[in-house]
Design a protein around this motif. Structure first.
Motif, short mmCIF file in Angstrom:
data_model
loop_
_atom_site.label_atom_id
_atom_site.label_comp_id
_atom_site.label_asym_id
_atom_site.label_seq_id
_atom_site.Cartn_x
_atom_site.Cartn_y
_atom_site.Cartn_z
N ILE A 127 102.69 -50.49 32.43
CA ILE A 127 103.19 -50.76 33.79
C ILE A 127 102.07 -51.33 34.66
CG2 ILE A 127 103.99 -49.64 35.91
CD1 ILE A 127 105.63 -47.75 34.14
N LEU A 128 100.89 -50.74 34.59
CA LEU A 128 99.77 -51.23 35.40
C LEU A 128 99.38 -52.66 35.01
CD1 LEU A 128 97.56 -48.01 35.48
CD2 LEU A 128 98.83 -49.01 37.39
N LEU A 129 99.38 -52.94 33.71
CA LEU A 129 99.07 -54.30 33.26
C LEU A 129 100.11 -55.30 33.75
CD1 LEU A 129 97.87 -53.66 29.59
CD2 LEU A 129 96.52 -54.67 31.43
N ALA A 130 101.39 -54.92 33.66
CA ALA A 130 102.46 -55.82 34.11
C ALA A 130 102.37 -56.06 35.61
CB ALA A 130 103.82 -55.24 33.73
N GLU A 131 102.09 -55.00 36.37
CA GLU A 131 101.97 -55.16 37.83
C GLU A 131 100.80 -56.08 38.18
OE1 GLU A 131 103.87 -54.39 40.13
OE2 GLU A 131 104.99 -52.56 39.74
N PHE A 132 99.75 -56.04 37.39
CA PHE A 132 98.59 -56.91 37.62
C PHE A 132 98.95 -58.37 37.35
CE2 PHE A 132 94.62 -58.99 36.48
CZ PHE A 132 93.73 -58.51 37.42
N VAL A 133 99.67 -58.61 36.26
CA VAL A 133 99.99 -59.98 35.86
C VAL A 133 100.95 -60.64 36.84
CG1 VAL A 133 101.14 -61.39 34.09
CG2 VAL A 133 99.51 -59.60 33.42
N VAL A 134 101.97 -59.90 37.32
CA VAL A 134 103.01 -60.51 38.15
C VAL A 134 102.53 -60.84 39.56
CG1 VAL A 134 104.86 -59.37 36.87
CG2 VAL A 134 103.94 -58.27 38.92
N LEU A 135 101.29 -60.49 39.88
CA LEU A 135 100.78 -60.82 41.21
C LEU A 135 100.69 -62.33 41.43
CD1 LEU A 135 97.92 -58.17 41.62
CD2 LEU A 135 100.08 -58.26 42.87
N ASP A 136 100.43 -63.07 40.37
CA ASP A 136 100.25 -64.52 40.48
C ASP A 136 101.53 -65.22 40.01
OD1 ASP A 136 99.48 -67.13 40.57
OD2 ASP A 136 97.78 -66.91 39.19
N PRO A 137 102.27 -65.88 40.92
CA PRO A 137 103.51 -66.56 40.51
C PRO A 137 103.29 -67.69 39.52
CG PRO A 137 103.37 -66.34 42.91
CD PRO A 137 102.03 -65.98 42.36
N THR A 138 102.08 -68.23 39.44
CA THR A 138 101.80 -69.34 38.54
C THR A 138 101.27 -68.88 37.18
OG1 THR A 138 99.54 -69.62 39.36
CG2 THR A 138 101.28 -70.79 40.53
N ASP A 139 101.08 -67.60 37.00
CA ASP A 139 100.55 -67.08 35.74
C ASP A 139 101.58 -67.31 34.63
OD1 ASP A 139 99.72 -65.35 33.56
OD2 ASP A 139 98.43 -64.31 35.00
N PRO A 140 101.21 -67.97 33.52
CA PRO A 140 102.19 -68.23 32.45
C PRO A 140 102.71 -66.97 31.78
CG PRO A 140 99.95 -68.81 31.75
CD PRO A 140 99.88 -68.53 33.21
N ARG A 141 102.04 -65.84 31.99
CA ARG A 141 102.50 -64.57 31.41
C ARG A 141 103.48 -63.84 32.31
NH1 ARG A 141 96.70 -61.95 31.25
NH2 ARG A 141 96.88 -62.80 33.37
N ARG A 142 103.76 -64.41 33.50
CA ARG A 142 104.52 -63.66 34.49
C ARG A 142 105.96 -63.38 34.04
NH1 ARG A 142 107.63 -63.50 39.16
NH2 ARG A 142 106.70 -62.28 40.85
N ALA A 143 106.61 -64.34 33.38
CA ALA A 143 108.00 -64.13 32.97
C ALA A 143 108.11 -62.97 31.99
CB ALA A 143 108.56 -65.41 32.34
N ALA A 144 107.22 -62.95 31.00
CA ALA A 144 107.25 -61.85 30.02
C ALA A 144 106.88 -60.53 30.69
CB ALA A 144 106.28 -62.15 28.88
N ALA A 145 105.88 -60.56 31.59
CA ALA A 145 105.48 -59.33 32.27
C ALA A 145 106.60 -58.81 33.18
CB ALA A 145 104.22 -59.58 33.09
N SER A 146 107.31 -59.72 33.85
CA SER A 146 108.42 -59.31 34.71
C SER A 146 109.54 -58.65 33.90
CB SER A 146 108.97 -60.51 35.47
OG SER A 146 108.01 -61.06 36.33
N ALA A 147 109.85 -59.26 32.74
CA ALA A 147 110.89 -58.68 31.89
C ALA A 147 110.47 -57.31 31.38
CB ALA A 147 111.18 -59.62 30.72
#
Length: 273
Positions: A127-147
């Motif tokens: 959860i902490l890793l996903a919350e860190f990744v989704v901070l940046d809307p342009t991060d290519p990992r954001r879609a997977a982290a959001s899911a």
């Protein structure tokens, strides 16, 4: 040769320190004995009794550590949140620690407890890793982290419902807890998937619907897993419908898909023993 940009990631020492402190606070419930402070008062003709014991103090301490650590972690991001948006990244980790701590303190010492601690620690790190990744809307990992964050959050919310039913919490406490946790989780997920929208009213509507159903289920003679799964299914469908509605994608076909999911889930819950 074109080099791939370095993607931001939390420092391993921060993650490991935070996870160790939270699990230590939960584990101390087994060895630390604090005086119990009973409080009684009447409200609306009901006698309400509260007991503040070691488990309550240490679980709240673990949740506070998680919230502080999650904020510390997100502020190390190159694009840290500011103002009230800082609350978005700490809601799910804090609730996760509260739910995990409440359940684990009821587990008898043995392999089940160690497995539970390992699972709680792994889920918290994810959860902490996903919350860190989704901070940046342009991060290519954001879609997977959001899911992944959405799935973990809904599983966590179902775990909160299960804890309330399994512990036999009185309706005078379980109803407001159900409402507040459902509202907080709905608001966080709607902000995650609809950052440009204002999800307050939708979050209130989802929380009110789930709480009303949960209030009724409180008096049914069901195994704790059944009403918990039912409320989790309802929260999931309400969230998906709200997102589809705001995006203008709530068509008849999609509504039919939600109905099929609801029917299949309800059938599975009824057959659960």
């Amino acid at each position: 040769m074109r080099l791939m940009p370095t993607l931001p990631r939390p420092h391993p020492d921060q993650l490991s320190s935070l996870g160790a402190l939270v699990l230590l606070a939960i584990g101390l419930v087994r060895v630390v004995a604090l005086p119990t402070l009973p409080i009684e008062f009447s409200a609306a003709g009901l006698l309400i009794r509260l007991e503040f014991n070691s488990a309550f103090v240490l679980i709240m301490l673990a949740a506070a550590l998680t919230v502080t650590g999650a904020d510390w972690l997100t502020r190390s991001h190159p694009r840290p949140p500011s103002g009230w948006s800082r609350l978005e990244s700490v809601i799910v980790p804090g609730l996760g620690t509260l739910a995990a701590g409440t359940i684990l303190t009821r587990v008898e010492p043995g392999p089940a407890l160690w497995l539970g601690l390992a699972a709680a620690g792994g889920a918290l790190m994810a959860i902490l890793l996903a919350e860190f990744v989704v901070l940046d809307p342009t991060d290519p990992r954001r879609a997977a982290a959001s899911a992944g964050l959405t799935v973990l959050t809904l599983v966590l919310l179902t775990g909160v419902y299960f804890a309330l039913f399994a512990l036999g919490v009185r309706a005078v406490f379980s109803v407001p807890i159900t409402f507040l946790t459902t509202f907080a989780v709905s608001w966080r997920l709607l902000r995650l998937h609809l950052p440009a929208a204002e999800p307050l009213l939708l979050s209130l509507a989802i929380a009110a619907a789930v709480t009303e159903v949960g209030w009724g289920l409180h008096y049914w003679p069901l195994a704790p897993a059944q009403p918990a799964l039912l409320l989790g299914l309802l929260a999931y469908l309400a969230f998906q419908a709200a997102v589809a509605h705001r995006r203008g994608q709530l068509t008849t076909r999609r509504a039919g898909e939600y109905a099929l999911v609801a029917a299949a889930g309800l059938a599975g819950i009824i057959l659960l023993r």
